[in-house]
Design a protein around this motif. Structure first.
Motif, short mmCIF file in Angstrom:
data_model
loop_
_atom_site.label_atom_id
_atom_site.label_comp_id
_atom_site.label_asym_id
_atom_site.label_seq_id
_atom_site.Cartn_x
_atom_site.Cartn_y
_atom_site.Cartn_z
N GLU B 43 0.80 -1.23 0.02
CA GLU B 43 0.00 -0.06 -0.03
C GLU B 43 0.76 1.36 -0.08
O GLU B 43 2.02 1.28 0.57
N THR B 133 -6.80 5.22 25.32
CA THR B 133 -7.90 6.12 25.37
C THR B 133 -8.78 5.65 23.93
O THR B 133 -9.48 6.34 23.45
N GLU B 134 -8.60 4.48 23.59
CA GLU B 134 -9.30 3.68 22.36
C GLU B 134 -9.15 4.59 21.11
O GLU B 134 -10.28 4.00 20.28
N GLN B 135 -8.40 5.34 21.12
CA GLN B 135 -8.18 5.97 19.53
C GLN B 135 -7.73 4.97 18.62
O GLN B 135 -8.17 5.17 17.30
N ASP B 137 -8.73 1.93 18.58
CA ASP B 137 -10.08 1.22 18.03
C ASP B 137 -10.99 2.13 17.36
O ASP B 137 -11.58 1.64 16.35
N ALA B 138 -10.81 3.46 17.30
CA ALA B 138 -11.48 4.43 16.51
C ALA B 138 -11.11 4.26 15.31
O ALA B 138 -11.64 4.48 14.25
N LEU B 139 -9.67 4.22 15.22
CA LEU B 139 -9.02 4.08 13.69
C LEU B 139 -9.63 2.94 13.17
O LEU B 139 -9.91 2.95 11.82
N ARG B 140 -9.67 1.88 13.58
CA ARG B 140 -10.05 0.56 13.26
C ARG B 140 -11.67 0.78 12.73
O ARG B 140 -12.04 0.28 11.70
N MET B 141 -12.44 1.40 13.41
CA MET B 141 -13.83 1.70 13.16
C MET B 141 -13.65 2.50 11.86
O MET B 141 -15.00 2.49 11.04
N CYS B 142 -12.64 3.53 11.67
CA CYS B 142 -12.77 4.20 10.40
C CYS B 142 -11.94 3.52 9.19
O CYS B 142 -11.50 4.09 8.36
N ASN B 143 -12.00 2.08 9.33
CA ASN B 143 -11.17 1.37 8.43
C ASN B 143 -9.93 1.70 8.00
O ASN B 143 -9.32 1.59 7.08
N THR B 144 -9.18 2.15 9.28
CA THR B 144 -7.82 2.51 8.96
C THR B 144 -7.12 1.62 9.67
O THR B 144 -7.31 1.54 10.99
N ASP B 145 -6.01 1.03 8.96
CA ASP B 145 -5.33 -0.19 9.84
C ASP B 145 -4.01 0.67 10.65
O ASP B 145 -3.66 1.44 10.16
N ARG B 148 -0.74 0.65 9.29
CA ARG B 148 -0.52 1.61 8.17
C ARG B 148 -0.29 3.03 8.76
O ARG B 148 0.41 3.76 8.30
N TYR B 149 -1.32 3.50 9.84
CA TYR B 149 -1.48 4.75 10.07
C TYR B 149 -0.22 5.11 11.08
O TYR B 149 0.26 6.10 11.03
#
Lengths: 247, 266
Positions: B43, B133-135, B137-145, B148-149
């Motif tokens: 990617e 702080t679950e950020q 998990d929030a990334l995963r909820m936004c389809n962001t690996d 990768r990020y």
């Protein structure tokens, strides 16, 4: 319809969930209550694949999603959005960029399109004027509103709220409660709300389930919970420090 | 029956537990490395984030590295020339010897340890606080690996920036030594600047070390951050673990690369 069937989850020595079964009908506001550490958040995070169960089945609209891969959960996360306990805005992005992120990722919108759409969502939660501020520059209640706007951008059919009113002042908490109720009534959104907030529970819930010792202790309407003869349920909803509940 | 509580771990279990932890940590680090390399290969990385990390890891560390290696150059030459003066007062090889040591050993290792401390701890703290702080998990909820990020940009920036820092650090340290030799022992600049003892394999060794430290530190630090749990205490523990693991990795990689290059050369 969302179904959890005989869910077990262990972290190290401790089995948090010991066979939880729960059905959430479409369009309802389902609250999940229980003492801290009872496994409420662990249960709801399994619906979107953030935590995987050790055993048991999870069904969304009759389709089993328990063992989907991370990539196969992408479409599920478009249908089921989650608002986390800590608001979880990304510190390095402005409020607008935070709300635009799911649009760029899930809908492949370009930056300008996503920003336009995100601005509209921020206005929906009365945060339009603060779009270009950074998360650190706004208070907890406003951050939570932005997190809700971000979750709503993809027009989900299921919303998961993890302690949405914790740390909010009563006014901000009422705003959030009203929003959850409005989503159910106007758009038919199914909401699963993890909460300790009894005021919210008895004002907006359709159904309430209580997790105790790794299992569902009671599941019913708010009236059924209020009039339950179970001493554990009564101790919890009345907030009594002494009683049969083992913490 | 020996009367001891049967739930008490046996000696061999107590001995094996840290070893088990080490093996598990190593396995997890290699899995993260594999995922990162696969993501880099398959990617396109976020260019803006890579540039930000190039700045954070490289430019922001420049003063720290420059001062440390400059002072090290002054101290090393002072100590070296003092010893030389007592044994054989011939300073003609002082610069050449120091430069060879700097290129193959001191430069990359000191830079590696400095970056492990400064950047490794920062990466672990940033990623760890995002986890608790679950950020993430929030990334995963936004389809962001999250790999990768969070990991890929730091990984891509780490290698080249550590190499650049090493080159600059070596130059500053060599200059610091040159001034010390000139002021303290009147070694002419033309005598001090002597490249005859720096061989091609010294340069290869230095480059290999810098790149490997630069790629290893972000992975090890991100692993520490991603495995954080609990609240602020968990972030603190992850930061400490990152500094220890990154520093240890620098020393181990130094040994492995040095011995491999010597084996090949000899």
């Amino acid at each position: 319809m969302i179904e959890f069937q005989d869910i077990h989850k262990r972290f190290g020595e401790r089995e948090i969930l010991q066979g939880v079964s729960l059905r959430v009908p479409e369009g309802t506001v389902q609250f999940i209550i229980g003492a801290s550490g009872a496994g409420k958040s662990v249960l709801v995070k399994q619906l979107v694949g953030l935590i995987r169960p050790d055993s048991g089945r999870i069904l969304l609209d009759g389709e089993e999603i328990t063992h989907l891969s991370e990539r196969d959960f992408y479409p599920i996360r478009k249908k089921c959005a989650m608002v986390f306990q800590h608001a979880t805005l990304f510190d390095s992005m402005s409020l607008l960029e935070n709300v635009a992120l799911p649009l760029r990722k899930h809908r492949n919108m370009n930056d300008a399109e996503a920003a336009g759409h995100a601005q509209g969502m921020l206005e929906l939660v009365q945060m339009g004027e603060m779009a270009h501020r950074m998360p650190a520059d706004v208070g907890d209640g406003l951050r939570k509103r932005v997190a809700i706007a971000r979750a709503l951008t993809l027009e989900p059919r299921v919303m998961i709220f993890d302690e949405p009113t914790t740390a909010l002042d009563p006014m901000a908490a009422s705003h959030v409660d009203a929003l959850i109720r409005r989503l159910a009534e106007e758009q038919g959104v199914t909401s699963i709300v993890v909460s300790h907030d009894l005021r919210s529970i008895f004002s907006i819930a359709d159904r309430v389930a209580m997790i105790y010792q790794g299992r569902i202790r009671v599941d019913g309407t708010t009236d059924a919970i209020r009039h339950s003869e179970d001493p554990v349920v009564q101790q919890f909803i009345q907030g009594q420090p002494e009683g049969p509940m083992e913490l | 029956m020996n009367g001891k509580d049967s739930s008490e771990p046996m000696f061999i279990e107590r001995l094996g537990a840290p070893l088990g932890d080490l093996v598990r940590t190593l396995r997890e680090i290699f899995v993260l490395l594999g995922r990162t390399v696969r993501t880099v290969a398959s990617e396109r990385a976020d260019r803006r984030e890579v540039v930000r990390q190039l700045f954070d890891i490289g430019v922001e560390s420049l003063l720290f590295i420059g001062v440390t290696l400059g002072v090290l150059g002054v101290i090393s030459l002072y100590q070296g020339c003092t010893q030389l003066e007592r044994v054989l007062p011939d300073f003609s090889r002082a610069g050449a010897t120091y430069l060879a040591t700097l290129v193959r050993e001191f430069g990359p290792v000191i830079c590696g340890l400095m970056v492990a401390t400064r950047t490794g701890s920062a990466i672990a703290a940033q990623v760890g606080s995002m986890v608790v702080t679950e950020q993430v998990d929030a990334l995963r909820m936004c389809n962001t690996d999250p790999v990768r990020y969070l990991v890929v940009p730091r990984f891509l920036a780490g290698g080249p920036m550590l190499l650049m820092l090493t080159i600059i650090g070596v130059c500053i340290s060599f200059l610091g030594g040159m001034l010390t030799a000139r002021i303290g022992w009147e070694v002419p600049y033309s005598t001090y600047v002597n490249l005859t003892m720096v061989h091609s394999h010294d340069v290869v060794m230095g480059v290999l070390k810098s790149l490997s430290f630069g790629y290893a530190i972000p992975i090890i630090a991100a692993h520490a951050g991603l495995s954080a749990h609990g609240g602020s205490e968990g972030v603190g523990a992850a930061t400490t673990r990152s500094v220890v693991n990154c520093s240890f990795a620098v020393i181990v990689l130094d040994f492995v690369i040095s011995s491999s290059v010597y084996l090949v050369v000899n």
